[in-house]
Design a protein around this motif. Structure first.
Motif, PDB file in Angstrom:
ATOM      1  N   GLY A 117       0.802  -1.222   0.000  1.00 12.71           N
ATOM      2  CA  GLY A 117       0.000   0.000   0.000  1.00 12.71           C
ATOM      3  C   GLY A 117       0.832   1.269   0.000  1.00 12.71           C
ATOM      4  O   GLY A 117       0.354   2.319   0.429  1.00 12.71           O
ATOM      5  N   THR A 118       2.072   1.189  -0.459  1.00 14.14           N
ATOM      6  CA  THR A 118       2.962   2.347  -0.461  1.00 14.14           C
ATOM      7  C   THR A 118       3.227   2.826  -1.878  1.00 14.14           C
ATOM      8  O   THR A 118       3.028   2.102  -2.859  1.00 14.14           O
ATOM      9  CB  THR A 118       4.302   2.004   0.216  1.00 14.14           C
ATOM     10  N   VAL A 119       3.703   4.080  -1.961  1.00 19.54           N
ATOM     11  CA  VAL A 119       4.083   4.657  -3.244  1.00 19.54           C
ATOM     12  C   VAL A 119       5.576   4.957  -3.223  1.00 19.54           C
ATOM     13  O   VAL A 119       6.156   5.134  -2.142  1.00 19.54           O
ATOM     14  CB  VAL A 119       3.274   5.954  -3.528  1.00 19.54           C
ATOM     15  N   PRO A 120       6.188   4.970  -4.421  1.00 16.53           N
ATOM     16  CA  PRO A 120       5.598   4.862  -5.746  1.00 16.53           C
ATOM     17  C   PRO A 120       5.456   3.424  -6.233  1.00 16.53           C
ATOM     18  O   PRO A 120       6.104   2.516  -5.720  1.00 16.53           O
ATOM     19  CB  PRO A 120       6.616   5.607  -6.620  1.00 16.53           C
ATOM     20  N   VAL A 121       4.619   3.289  -7.248  1.00 19.75           N
ATOM     21  CA  VAL A 121       4.498   2.072  -8.039  1.00 19.75           C
ATOM     22  C   VAL A 121       4.558   2.511  -9.493  1.00 19.75           C
ATOM     23  O   VAL A 121       4.002   3.562  -9.846  1.00 19.75           O
ATOM     24  CB  VAL A 121       3.175   1.332  -7.761  1.00 19.75           C
ATOM     25  N   ILE A 122       5.223   1.741 -10.322  1.00 20.98           N
ATOM     26  CA  ILE A 122       5.227   2.061 -11.748  1.00 20.98           C
ATOM     27  C   ILE A 122       4.828   0.840 -12.560  1.00 20.98           C
ATOM     28  O   ILE A 122       4.924  -0.307 -12.097  1.00 20.98           O
ATOM     29  CB  ILE A 122       6.597   2.566 -12.246  1.00 20.98           C
ATOM     30  N   ARG A 123       4.383   1.114 -13.761  1.00 20.94           N
ATOM     31  CA  ARG A 123       4.224   0.075 -14.777  1.00 20.94           C
ATOM     32  C   ARG A 123       4.814   0.628 -16.066  1.00 20.94           C
ATOM     33  O   ARG A 123       4.440   1.723 -16.504  1.00 20.94           O
ATOM     34  CB  ARG A 123       2.766  -0.321 -14.965  1.00 20.94           C
ATOM     35  N   ASP A 124       5.746  -0.078 -16.623  1.00 20.04           N
ATOM     36  CA  ASP A 124       6.391   0.337 -17.857  1.00 20.04           C
ATOM     37  C   ASP A 124       5.694  -0.352 -19.019  1.00 20.04           C
ATOM     38  O   ASP A 124       5.834  -1.562 -19.209  1.00 20.04           O
ATOM     39  CB  ASP A 124       7.875  -0.042 -17.819  1.00 20.04           C
ATOM     40  N   GLY A 125       4.908   0.426 -19.753  1.00 19.14           N
ATOM     41  CA  GLY A 125       4.128  -0.161 -20.832  1.00 19.14           C
ATOM     42  C   GLY A 125       3.124  -1.155 -20.288  1.00 19.14           C
ATOM     43  O   GLY A 125       2.341  -0.854 -19.392  1.00 19.14           O
TER      44      GLY A 125
END
Length: 213
Positions: free
Chosen positions: A51-59
């Motif tokens: 439940g923490t940030v950051p999260v990324i999605r590459d494409g």
């Protein structure tokens, strides 16, 4: 296109966004966490169970969480020498300073000092604890001071990933009202960082929404 989940006032998100800016990558960012919420929904927790940030999605790739892992992923995929060298020994030297910065600088500043000064009501602040925390961080910054007396940047004479991990807290460190120990080489280094467009855009951001009056 890189999708980022995390509010711009999060110091970890700022480190990530600064890196994205330096690498000139295209992105879309969503404010998540703190007053914006959204980090406790089933959808978000399916990406990051912490439940923490950051999260990324590459494409269309899988979500990635933990700032250090994200920064190394972006560097491995998109960065070039000298920011993130191909040579293992040179890259490990940079990674060593990046990890040192995360463990010794960010963790000794954010909660022990920034939270106590900015995110704690004045009547509840413990000045003795703040003073002790500043002294502890100052001792660690002595190591950085010595390094910066010999080199232009924290891992050597080139701007690298280590500077992201080290430098992303310096705007807040120099901006908040505390009695800082004098580190002239660190001040000169910080002044150089403020000349970088990506640092100004993603790190030199008001933290007023985090303050408690």
């Amino acid at each position: 296109m890189i999708t980022v989940w995390g509010r711009k006032t999060s110091s970890n998100v700022q480190a990530l966004m600064w890196c994205i800016g330096e690498l000139e990558l295209s992105f879309t960012r969503y404010d998540v966490g703190h007053k914006y919420g959204g980090n406790d929904t089933p959808e978000f927790l399916s990406m990051n169970p912490n439940g923490t940030v950051p999260v990324i999605r590459d494409g269309k790739g899988s979500p990635i969480w933990e700032t250090g892992a994200i920064l190394r992923y972006l560097s491995n995929r998109y960065a070039k020498d000298p920011f993130w060298p191909e040579d293992l020994e040179a890259r490990t030297h940079i990674d060593k300073w990046a990890e040192w910065s995360k463990i010794n600088i960010a963790l000794n500043f954010t909660a022990p000092i920034f939270w106590r000064v900015v995110r704690t009501a004045p009547q509840q602040q413990n000045q003795d604890e703040i003073t002790k925390a500043i002294h502890k961080l100052g001792n660690v910054l002595n190591i950085a001071e010595k390094q910066l007396q010999q080199h232009h940047f924290i891992a050597g004479n080139h701007f690298t990933l280590a500077d992201i991990q080290f430098g992303h807290i310096l705007y807040r460190y120099f901006d908040i009202e505390i009695n800082r120990p004098y580190h002239p080489a660190l001040i000169n280094y910080y002044d150089k960082l403020t000349e970088r467009p990506a640092f100004r855009e993603h790190v030199m951001i008001s933290y007023k929404e985090l303050s408690v009056s």
